[in-house]
Write a protein that holds these residues in place. Structure first.
Motif, mmCIF file in Angstrom:
data_model
loop_
_atom_site.group_PDB
_atom_site.id
_atom_site.type_symbol
_atom_site.label_atom_id
_atom_site.label_comp_id
_atom_site.label_asym_id
_atom_site.label_seq_id
_atom_site.Cartn_x
_atom_site.Cartn_y
_atom_site.Cartn_z
ATOM 1 N N LEU A 167 12.605 -10.600 -3.952
ATOM 2 C CA LEU A 167 11.635 -11.462 -4.649
ATOM 3 C C LEU A 167 10.741 -10.657 -5.585
ATOM 4 N N PHE A 168 10.315 -9.492 -5.109
ATOM 5 C CA PHE A 168 9.446 -8.658 -5.942
ATOM 6 C C PHE A 168 10.248 -7.719 -6.838
ATOM 7 N N GLY A 169 11.583 -7.830 -6.795
ATOM 8 C CA GLY A 169 12.423 -7.005 -7.657
ATOM 9 C C GLY A 169 12.758 -5.653 -7.068
ATOM 10 N N GLY A 170 12.334 -5.379 -5.832
ATOM 11 C CA GLY A 170 12.682 -4.101 -5.214
ATOM 12 C C GLY A 170 11.538 -3.545 -4.388
ATOM 13 N N ASP A 171 11.823 -2.466 -3.687
ATOM 14 C CA ASP A 171 10.823 -1.884 -2.789
ATOM 15 C C ASP A 171 9.672 -1.207 -3.516
ATOM 16 N N PHE A 172 9.916 -0.785 -4.747
ATOM 17 C CA PHE A 172 8.831 -0.150 -5.511
ATOM 18 C C PHE A 172 7.602 -1.054 -5.528
ATOM 19 N N ALA A 173 7.833 -2.267 -5.997
ATOM 20 C CA ALA A 173 6.725 -3.206 -6.142
ATOM 21 C C ALA A 173 6.148 -3.559 -4.777
ATOM 22 N N VAL A 174 7.024 -3.733 -3.796
ATOM 23 C CA VAL A 174 6.546 -4.140 -2.474
ATOM 24 C C VAL A 174 5.621 -3.074 -1.888
ATOM 25 N N ARG A 175 6.041 -1.823 -1.991
ATOM 26 C CA ARG A 175 5.211 -0.740 -1.449
ATOM 27 C C ARG A 175 3.897 -0.636 -2.206
ATOM 28 N N GLN A 176 3.980 -0.809 -3.507
ATOM 29 C CA GLN A 176 2.773 -0.740 -4.333
ATOM 30 C C GLN A 176 1.781 -1.836 -3.918
ATOM 31 N N ILE A 177 2.286 -3.041 -3.746
ATOM 32 C CA ILE A 177 1.413 -4.144 -3.338
ATOM 33 C C ILE A 177 0.845 -3.870 -1.945
ATOM 34 N N HIS A 178 1.717 -3.420 -1.048
ATOM 35 C CA HIS A 178 1.290 -3.121 0.327
ATOM 36 C C HIS A 178 0.151 -2.103 0.319
ATOM 37 N N HIS A 179 0.284 -1.129 -0.528
ATOM 38 C CA HIS A 179 -0.728 -0.070 -0.599
ATOM 39 C C HIS A 179 -2.039 -0.594 -1.207
ATOM 40 N N ILE A 180 -1.920 -1.364 -2.275
ATOM 41 C CA ILE A 180 -3.128 -1.893 -2.918
ATOM 42 C C ILE A 180 -3.849 -2.858 -1.973
ATOM 43 N N ALA A 181 -3.056 -3.672 -1.264
ATOM 44 C CA ALA A 181 -3.672 -4.650 -0.356
ATOM 45 C C ALA A 181 -4.470 -3.947 0.735
ATOM 46 N N MET A 182 -4.038 -2.738 1.101
ATOM 47 C CA MET A 182 -4.800 -1.993 2.097
ATOM 48 C C MET A 182 -6.243 -1.808 1.646
ATOM 49 N N TRP A 183 -6.425 -1.553 0.370
ATOM 50 C CA TRP A 183 -7.785 -1.382 -0.144
ATOM 51 C C TRP A 183 -8.576 -2.669 0.011
ATOM 52 N N GLY A 184 -7.896 -3.797 -0.071
ATOM 53 C CA GLY A 184 -8.559 -5.081 0.187
ATOM 54 C C GLY A 184 -9.185 -5.104 1.577
ATOM 55 N N PHE A 185 -8.442 -4.600 2.570
ATOM 56 C CA PHE A 185 -8.973 -4.550 3.932
ATOM 57 C C PHE A 185 -10.185 -3.625 4.013
ATOM 58 N N ILE A 186 -10.107 -2.521 3.277
ATOM 59 C CA ILE A 186 -11.230 -1.575 3.322
ATOM 60 C C ILE A 186 -12.479 -2.209 2.710
ATOM 61 N N PHE A 187 -12.297 -2.865 1.573
ATOM 62 C CA PHE A 187 -13.448 -3.516 0.931
ATOM 63 C C PHE A 187 -14.018 -4.601 1.835
ATOM 64 N N PHE A 188 -13.120 -5.392 2.423
ATOM 65 C CA PHE A 188 -13.589 -6.456 3.312
ATOM 66 C C PHE A 188 -14.416 -5.862 4.444
ATOM 67 N N THR A 189 -13.887 -4.791 5.063
ATOM 68 C CA THR A 189 -14.565 -4.202 6.218
ATOM 69 C C THR A 189 -15.963 -3.726 5.844
#
Ligand code: HEM
Ligand code: SF4
Lengths: 374, 244
Positions: free
Chosen positions: B172-194
């Motif tokens: 769906l995201f065209g490959g693991d590159f994008a998926v890992r990138q999103i996964h990594h960026i979303a982690m920062w979302g958790f940090i900001f939320f915390t």
């Protein structure tokens, strides 16, 4: 190139005519079946198909590309691939390898397209520039776009060779000046096999071709249209350096002792963990080696937009839109710092703005403390 | 000057509290191991790879925490249908009329730090306030994204049907590159939320004095006497109970 007379030959007949023995032929059938990921019981079926099937006409178009796919294909391990599948039997039209040229070649192609309408296999190497009305890539005075649409109309199936035809590759890297477009985004009504890689592995290409001709249907494809036999595993999952990865032993630079000791290349940018391909198992140059074995990380050449997901030599991908050399962590740290600063300011402001309320509550609390009964 | 009387109200039921701390622990562990996976430290070791499995262990912890994080989230969703009014999914609906009113109130008083002339007791939220509930919806969506991308990356290395449910993610995201990138960026979302979440908990505890911080341990918040209507069957305390 082939003539109409040859067309009525089976693959086996051509192979024999080339001077190969039955034994060579059986070896080839076994070898190609193994690459295709078939069980050994299916070898006989491959051999039988090649014996009885009349050759499929193949038209091989070259658009915006570097010909590395063809180069890879003709270096495919087994001589029969080059001799028979490519050279003698199959190709009715391929710019780089055929003897004919000019009007003669175009005429031959059109003859094939008419005669075998709905039967021929269209192989495409290269992307198609859609910008400027397709004028960035013209062959024989016609744009790649026109040629593709015309050739696709009568094709039974299309094989998109390489990252150009299946993903756009370097021409489609930002800002994609020619609007280079992969085949599946242009042709919607034909079965398309995508065979990404820059180039794809020769044996993979041969395996796919043989599958199509031997079984008369496409190999099993994954959701991205890639043959499952070759693209269902990450390079990382079959990498011989994997034990170093699991151990946490990484080369830090290309010239440190760890690199010399053959440690995992993850931290110097290896993209193997995100790249679906068979390099770790089939390898390159007749199974001699592959990039990681030669000491260079995988650059992910069979993945979509691998040029834009750089840098090649760093673990983390740059974030588009945040300037050069800024990955998610550099942006994240700055944002977290700003947020923490904002929180500190808010905390101070809160104590100032609500000082009356706080003072009143504190003094009430104190009075209560004084009034405690014991 | 008279001090206020408060009643102790059980706001966060035990399953909610358990969810909260399990979730906290998982997110912390996932962030920590996530950072290590993204950029592993250089270890000095002469051990042969055969005898060492340190990165494998880090990844194992990440995946274990990921499973717990996932099932914990599912239990919380279940509890939002059977739990009390503060745990209910209805408490997260952002824009009912009442909540919209509360939203504006919180923005004014707690974000922009204005002082009100007149206090309306009803403006003080007992469970989540409306701005907070919005942040939890955002967090939930973030968790969903993280689960989808995480299990998407995990799917191809597993044979179990559950992670295999996520094989569609990478294509769906065209490959693991994008998926890992999103996964990594979303982690920062958790940090900001915390960061924001922890600050605001302390903020409310400090400025309202209703036991905001301890409420996620004991479950109780202190609610003004006037807001607890006496019914015939009151919460009477028997003399033998040591508890006050
Ligand atoms: C709060 C939640 C989570 C956080 C903060 C988090 C964080 C991270 C980070 C930062 C990475 C490294 C990504 C990179 O730079 O390439 C990572 C990798 C990964 N995460 Fe998560 N993650 C979370 C939840 C999950 C979940 C629910 C799963 C589901 C199984 C998961 C599975 C994975 C996998 C498979 C990888 C790749 C590991 C590898 O290839 O070695 N994560 N995670
Ligand atoms: S070298 Fe690359 S593909 Fe091989 S184990 Fe390391 S990260 Fe994976």
């Amino acid at each position: 190139m082939s003539t109409k007379k040859e067309v009525k030959e089976t693959y086996y007949e051509s192979i024999r005519k080339q001077g190969y023995s039955r034994r060579d032929f059986m070896k080839f059938a076994t070898y190609i079946a193994a690459y295709m990921g078939l069980e050994s019981s299916l070898v006989a079926q491959v051999a039988k198909s090649l014996e009885t099937t009349f050759r499929l006409p193949v038209i091989w178009e070259h658009f915006q590309e570097c010909t590395c796919c063809s180069e890879s294909f003709i270096r495919s391990d087994h001589p029969i691939v080059a001799d028979i599948i490519l050279d003698k039997i199959s190709l009715d039209y391929t710019l780089t390898l055929m003897a004919a040229s000019g009007h003669q070649a175009e005429a031959a192609k059109h003859a094939t397209m008419e005669k075998y309408n709905g039967e021929y296999i269209l192989c495409v190497e290269g992307s198609v520039p859609m910008g400027a009305d397709g004028n960035y890539c013209c062959i024989g005075g016609r744009s790649a776009k026109d040629i593709l649409i015309e050739a696709a109309a009568g094709a039974k199936a299309i094989i998109a060779w390489g990252s150009c035809a299946s993903n756009g590759c370097v021409q489609a890297a930002k800002p994609n000046p020619t609007d280079a477009t992969p085949i599946h985004k242009i042709i919607k009504n034909k079965p398309i096999i995508r065979v990404p890689g820059c180039p794809p592995i020769g044996e993979v290409m041969a395996g796919i071709i043989v599958h199509v001709v031997a079984f008369g249907r496409l190999p099993e494809l994954d959701r991205l249209g890639r043959p499952k036999a070759f693209y269902s595993k990450r390079v990382h999952d079959s990498c011989y350096r994997r034990p170093y990865y699991d151990a946490g032993l990484f080369a830090e630079t290309f010239d440190d002792q760890n690199a010399k000791d053959g440690y995992c290349l993850y931290k110097v940018g290896c993209k193997g963990p995100m790249t679906y391909n068979s390099c770790g198992t089939i390898k390159w140059n007749n199974g001699v080696s592959y990039p990681i074995q030669s000491g260079h990380g995988c650059i992910g050449c069979s993945e979509e937009e691998f040029w834009d997901n750089g840098p090649f030599y760093e673990r983390l991908t740059n974030l588009p839109g945040f300037g050069i050399e800024s990955n998610a962590d550099t942006v994240g740290k700055v944002a977290a710092g700003a947020l923490a600063g904002g929180i500190a300011v808010h905390a101070v402001a809160a104590n100032i703005a609500k000082r009356k309320q706080l003072k009143s509550r504190t003094s009430r609390g104190k009075i209560n403390e004084e009034n405690l009964s014991h | 000057m008279k001090t206020r009387s408060f009643k102790r109200v059980l706001v966060w039921e035990l399953p909610v509290r358990v969810f909260h701390w399990v979730n906290t622990l998982c997110v912390l562990v996932l962030i920590l191991t996530g950072f290590i996976i993204a950029d592993p430290p250089a270890i000095l070791s002469n051990a042969e790879a055969t005898n060492l499995h340190s990165f494998g262990v880090v990844r194992f912890i990440h995946f274990t925490a990921a499973y717990i994080f996932f099932f914990n989230m599912i239990l919380r969703i279940y509890w939002s249908f059977v739990g009390n009014r503060f745990a209910s999914w209805k408490a997260f609906l952002p824009f009912t009329k009442k909540r919209w009113h509360n939203f504006k109130h919180v923005l004014k008083v707690d974000v922009l730090l204005k002082n009100e002339k007149e206090h309306d007791l009803k403006d003080i939220s007992i469970g989540h306030n409306s701005v907070a509930s919005l942040s939890y919806i955002a967090l939930f969506l973030l968790a969903l994204l993280q689960i989808i991308t995480g299990f998407g990356l995990y799917a191809d290395t597993s044979t179990w049907w559950l992670p295999r449910l996520f094989t569609w993610v990478s294509p769906l995201f065209g490959g693991d590159f994008a998926v890992r990138q999103i996964h990594h960026i979303a982690m920062w979302g958790f940090i900001f939320f915390t960061l924001v979440h922890v600050y605001l908990v302390f903020y409310h505890d400090w400025l309202e004095g209703r036991g905001e911080v301890s409420s996620m341990f004991g479950g109780y918040k202190f609610v003004r006497d006037e807001r607890v209507v006496s019914k015939e069957k009151d919460a009477t305390v028997t003399a033998t109970e040591a508890d006050t």
